[in-house]
Design a protein around this motif. Structure first.
Motif, PDB file in Angstrom:
ATOM      1  N   ASP A  10      52.091  37.479  55.820  1.00 37.25           N
ATOM      2  CA  ASP A  10      52.232  36.098  55.390  1.00 37.25           C
ATOM      3  C   ASP A  10      52.405  35.904  53.834  1.00 37.25           C
ATOM      4  OD1 ASP A  10      51.795  35.185  58.042  1.00 37.25           O
ATOM      5  OD2 ASP A  10      49.649  35.317  57.708  1.00 37.25           O
ATOM      6  N   SER A  40      52.791  39.994  59.900  1.00 34.19           N
ATOM      7  CA  SER A  40      52.723  38.659  60.159  1.00 34.19           C
ATOM      8  C   SER A  40      53.154  38.027  61.563  1.00 34.19           C
ATOM      9  CB  SER A  40      53.818  37.679  58.887  1.00 34.19           C
ATOM     10  OG  SER A  40      53.550  38.309  57.800  1.00 34.19           O
ATOM     11  N   GLU A  41      53.297  38.699  62.300  1.00 33.64           N
ATOM     12  CA  GLU A  41      53.630  38.191  63.903  1.00 33.64           C
ATOM     13  C   GLU A  41      54.685  37.398  64.088  1.00 33.64           C
ATOM     14  OE1 GLU A  41      50.051  38.205  66.284  1.00 33.64           O
ATOM     15  OE2 GLU A  41      48.806  37.993  64.354  1.00 33.64           O
ATOM     16  N   ARG A  43      55.914  35.245  61.613  1.00 33.99           N
ATOM     17  CA  ARG A  43      55.824  33.960  60.714  1.00 33.99           C
ATOM     18  C   ARG A  43      56.844  33.959  59.497  1.00 33.99           C
ATOM     19  NH1 ARG A  43      50.578  34.577  62.511  1.00 33.99           N
ATOM     20  NH2 ARG A  43      50.053  35.803  60.810  1.00 33.99           N
ATOM     21  N   ASP A  45      60.137  35.395  60.118  1.00 35.75           N
ATOM     22  CA  ASP A  45      61.380  35.704  60.671  1.00 35.75           C
ATOM     23  C   ASP A  45      62.525  35.019  59.984  1.00 35.75           C
ATOM     24  OD1 ASP A  45      60.219  37.335  62.589  1.00 35.75           O
ATOM     25  OD2 ASP A  45      60.471  35.987  64.187  1.00 35.75           O
TER      26      ASP A  45
END
Length: 218
Positions: A10, A40-41, A43, A45
């Protein structure tokens, strides 16, 4: 080959970091790769797509029961890399002109580990003042963070990489084990990165507390 590894979670400031890193790596007469290990899964992208395919982007999956995955991400980045020289800096750092050239040059002249200077933006906490003074006065250091670090892969392999039992403090532990194994950490004060954003005062206090606990454990 030089492998430049950035870990992230993030940190939108990684966008500017990657622009600067790519420019400096491209100016060297050496093959290179840039690897991001991002927790950041998805977030970030939008930033990922902006830099692909020039940057290899690994989506790091959160580990069960682990709240801080810093050493795991660093080990993952090194395992993914192909270079015999590994360079670390952090998301949100902006390298000063000549940073990469200065940092890796001693590694071609017989040194095995190098570390540069980290400075903060004007008005931010002066967290690195003591380290800056020491870096200018000492040719070799007894410890260093990974925010501005380079080493030959054989040094990483010799000590088994980062200790994943640590949350915070794994970088200092890594440097201590390098020294214990007989490696010298060469100070390169000409290799400067600037940490752009330390967040709110509340975030800074939480970070100070976490690193203070880590220092006591070390």
């Amino acid at each position: 080959m030089i492998s430049i590894i950035v870990i992230s979670k993030d940190e939108p400031g990684i966008d500017g970091s990657l622009v600067d890193i790519a420019a400096q790596a491209g100016a060297l007469d050496e093959p290179f790769e840039i690897i991001v290990v991002d927790a950041s899964e998805g977030r970030l992208d939008l930033i990922r797509r902006r830099h692909e395919p020039a940057v290899r982007w690994e989506q790091f999956r959160p580990l069960s029961g682990v709240s801080v995955s810093i050493p795991h991400q660093r080990n993952t980045g090194v395992c993914m890399s192909s270079g015999n020289i590994i360079v670390f800096t952090d998301a949100g750092c902006r390298p000063e002109p000549g940073w990469l050239r200065h940092l890796v040059c001693p590694l071609y002249q017989g040194e095995r580990v190098t570390t540069g200077l980290t400075v903060t933006a004007p008005g931010d906490p002066r967290l690195y003042d003591q380290a800056i003074e020491l870096a200018h006065s000492s040719r070799y250091l007894t410890e260093c963070p990974t925010i501005n670090l380079a080493f030959h892969r054989e040094a990483f392999d010799a000590i088994g990489g980062f200790d994943e039992r640590f949350a915070y403090g794994s970088d200092v532990d890594f440097s201590w084990r390098l020294v214990d194994a007989g490696y010298r950490i060469r100070s390169v004060p000409e290799a400067v990165v600037r940490r752009q954003d330390w967040g709110t005062w509340r975030r800074q206090l939480r970070r100070s507390y976490a690193y203070g606990r880590a220092r006591a454990r070390l």
